[in-house]
Motif scaffolding. Structure first.
Motif, PDB file in Angstrom:
ATOM      1  N   VAL A 105     -10.958  11.064   7.574  1.00  0.00           N
ATOM      2  CA  VAL A 105     -11.359  10.429   6.324  1.00  0.00           C
ATOM      3  C   VAL A 105     -12.349   9.322   6.655  1.00  0.00           C
ATOM      4  O   VAL A 105     -12.040   8.414   7.441  1.00  0.00           O
ATOM      5  N   ILE A 106     -13.536   9.438   6.055  1.00  0.00           N
ATOM      6  CA  ILE A 106     -14.615   8.510   6.338  1.00  0.00           C
ATOM      7  C   ILE A 106     -14.759   7.557   5.167  1.00  0.00           C
ATOM      8  O   ILE A 106     -15.064   7.964   4.040  1.00  0.00           O
ATOM      9  N   TYR A 107     -14.507   6.292   5.431  1.00  0.00           N
ATOM     10  CA  TYR A 107     -14.657   5.216   4.457  1.00  0.00           C
ATOM     11  C   TYR A 107     -15.932   4.440   4.797  1.00  0.00           C
ATOM     12  O   TYR A 107     -16.507   4.635   5.874  1.00  0.00           O
ATOM     13  N   PRO A 108     -16.387   3.540   3.930  1.00  0.00           N
ATOM     14  CA  PRO A 108     -17.625   2.815   4.224  1.00  0.00           C
ATOM     15  C   PRO A 108     -17.610   1.968   5.498  1.00  0.00           C
ATOM     16  O   PRO A 108     -18.647   1.763   6.108  1.00  0.00           O
ATOM     17  N   ARG A 109     -16.431   1.500   5.919  1.00  0.00           N
ATOM     18  CA  ARG A 109     -16.365   0.609   7.082  1.00  0.00           C
ATOM     19  C   ARG A 109     -15.604   1.172   8.273  1.00  0.00           C
ATOM     20  O   ARG A 109     -15.648   0.595   9.358  1.00  0.00           O
ATOM     21  N   TYR A 110     -14.864   2.252   8.091  1.00  0.00           N
ATOM     22  CA  TYR A 110     -14.016   2.764   9.169  1.00  0.00           C
ATOM     23  C   TYR A 110     -13.634   4.216   8.911  1.00  0.00           C
ATOM     24  O   TYR A 110     -13.887   4.750   7.836  1.00  0.00           O
ATOM     25  N   LEU A 111     -12.981   4.812   9.936  1.00  0.00           N
ATOM     26  CA  LEU A 111     -12.514   6.197   9.845  1.00  0.00           C
ATOM     27  C   LEU A 111     -11.023   6.228  10.151  1.00  0.00           C
ATOM     28  O   LEU A 111     -10.548   5.480  11.012  1.00  0.00           O
ATOM     29  N   ASN A 112     -10.306   7.096   9.460  1.00  0.00           N
ATOM     30  CA  ASN A 112      -8.891   7.330   9.735  1.00  0.00           C
ATOM     31  C   ASN A 112      -8.689   8.798  10.071  1.00  0.00           C
ATOM     32  O   ASN A 112      -9.314   9.669   9.459  1.00  0.00           O
ATOM     33  N   LEU A 113      -7.780   9.041  11.013  1.00  0.00           N
ATOM     34  CA  LEU A 113      -7.320  10.391  11.278  1.00  0.00           C
ATOM     35  C   LEU A 113      -5.957  10.512  10.625  1.00  0.00           C
ATOM     36  O   LEU A 113      -5.016   9.809  10.999  1.00  0.00           O
ATOM     37  N   TYR A 114      -5.865  11.373   9.622  1.00  0.00           N
ATOM     38  CA  TYR A 114      -4.611  11.596   8.918  1.00  0.00           C
ATOM     39  C   TYR A 114      -3.883  12.780   9.535  1.00  0.00           C
ATOM     40  O   TYR A 114      -4.480  13.816   9.814  1.00  0.00           O
ATOM     41  N   PHE A 115      -2.600  12.573   9.746  1.00  0.00           N
ATOM     42  CA  PHE A 115      -1.689  13.617  10.185  1.00  0.00           C
ATOM     43  C   PHE A 115      -1.000  14.063   8.898  1.00  0.00           C
ATOM     44  O   PHE A 115      -0.106  13.373   8.398  1.00  0.00           O
ATOM     45  N   LEU A 116      -1.471  15.162   8.327  1.00  0.00           N
ATOM     46  CA  LEU A 116      -1.060  15.544   6.981  1.00  0.00           C
ATOM     47  C   LEU A 116       0.385  16.021   6.903  1.00  0.00           C
ATOM     48  O   LEU A 116       0.952  16.083   5.828  1.00  0.00           O
ATOM     49  N   GLN A 117       0.974  16.336   8.045  1.00  0.00           N
ATOM     50  CA  GLN A 117       2.399  16.661   8.121  1.00  0.00           C
ATOM     51  C   GLN A 117       3.067  15.643   9.050  1.00  0.00           C
ATOM     52  O   GLN A 117       4.056  15.921   9.717  1.00  0.00           O
ATOM     53  N   GLY A 118       2.512  14.436   9.069  1.00  0.00           N
ATOM     54  CA  GLY A 118       2.872  13.400  10.022  1.00  0.00           C
ATOM     55  C   GLY A 118       4.280  12.872   9.932  1.00  0.00           C
ATOM     56  O   GLY A 118       4.810  12.357  10.925  1.00  0.00           O
ATOM     57  N   ALA A 119       4.904  12.972   8.781  1.00  0.00           N
ATOM     58  CA  ALA A 119       6.280  12.484   8.665  1.00  0.00           C
ATOM     59  C   ALA A 119       7.215  13.312   9.550  1.00  0.00           C
ATOM     60  O   ALA A 119       8.298  12.842   9.903  1.00  0.00           O
ATOM     61  N   ARG A 120       6.794  14.510   9.925  1.00  0.00           N
ATOM     62  CA  ARG A 120       7.601  15.402  10.777  1.00  0.00           C
ATOM     63  C   ARG A 120       7.307  15.229  12.262  1.00  0.00           C
ATOM     64  O   ARG A 120       7.994  15.798  13.093  1.00  0.00           O
ATOM     65  N   VAL A 121       6.269  14.477  12.600  1.00  0.00           N
ATOM     66  CA  VAL A 121       5.806  14.377  13.983  1.00  0.00           C
ATOM     67  C   VAL A 121       6.547  13.255  14.716  1.00  0.00           C
ATOM     68  O   VAL A 121       6.572  12.121  14.245  1.00  0.00           O
ATOM     69  N   PRO A 122       7.152  13.561  15.864  1.00  0.00           N
ATOM     70  CA  PRO A 122       7.781  12.499  16.651  1.00  0.00           C
ATOM     71  C   PRO A 122       6.728  11.472  17.076  1.00  0.00           C
ATOM     72  O   PRO A 122       5.666  11.833  17.571  1.00  0.00           O
ATOM     73  N   ASP A 123       7.031  10.197  16.873  1.00  0.00           N
ATOM     74  CA  ASP A 123       6.084   9.118  17.165  1.00  0.00           C
ATOM     75  C   ASP A 123       6.809   7.996  17.916  1.00  0.00           C
ATOM     76  O   ASP A 123       7.037   6.916  17.374  1.00  0.00           O
TER      77      ASP A 123
END
Length: 154
Positions: free
Chosen positions: A69-87
């Motif tokens: 996701v590209i915003y005017p000042r920065y970029l984010n990498l979204y993990f769209l199934q991220g709630a399931r990912v061990p972190d």
């Protein structure tokens, strides 16, 4: 009659609306993601708030695994199934029921071992797996007629 722009040219035009340094970061991140996710279908949404490039196994947005996701000042990498990912290192931000994200300070963040591990875990736990033998595609899904400025105020 003018020929319609290819999806790649359309994406380049969307990115050209951003400051050159943000556009360059986005191009570099996309290159890394395309290499790391062979066979992924890329779905592009030029939305009201941001430009989104999702990566998944099919044209179904619900099956996407990541999005840049590209915003005017920065970029984010979204993990769209991220709630399931061990972190175990608590790198993922957000508290939604489904997705989480990481703010990317520079494209090389995608090559950090801890982020690579998270990405591998997300790929392994995805509801529908990526097929690396599939031909990658870039598909423009939507273009919002109204958009916030893509460059921050001066």
């Amino acid at each position: 009659m003018t020929k319609a722009l290819s999806p790649r040219k359309q994406l380049d035009a969307f990115l050209a609306k951003y400051l050159p340094e943000i556009a360059a970061q986005a191009h570099a991140c996309l290159k890394i993601l395309r290499t790391r996710l062979p066979g992924a279908i890329q779905l592009v949404y030029d939305n009201y708030n941001a430009l989104v490039v999702g990566f998944g196994p099919s044209e179904k947005p619900s099956e996407a695994i990541f999005s840049l996701v590209i915003y005017p000042r920065y970029l984010n990498l979204y993990f769209l199934q991220g709630a399931r990912v061990p972190d175990p290192r608590n790198l993922l931000q957000g508290s939604g029921n489904v997705g989480r994200y990481i703010m990317l300070r520079v494209p090389a963040d995608l090559n950090r071992p801890d982020i690579r591990e998270l990405m591998s875990a997300a790929i392994e736990s995805a509801r529908v797996p990526l097929d690396p033998a599939r031909r990658a595609q870039l598909i423009i899904r939507s273009i919002s007629p109204k958009q916030r400025p893509r460059r921050p105020p001066a």
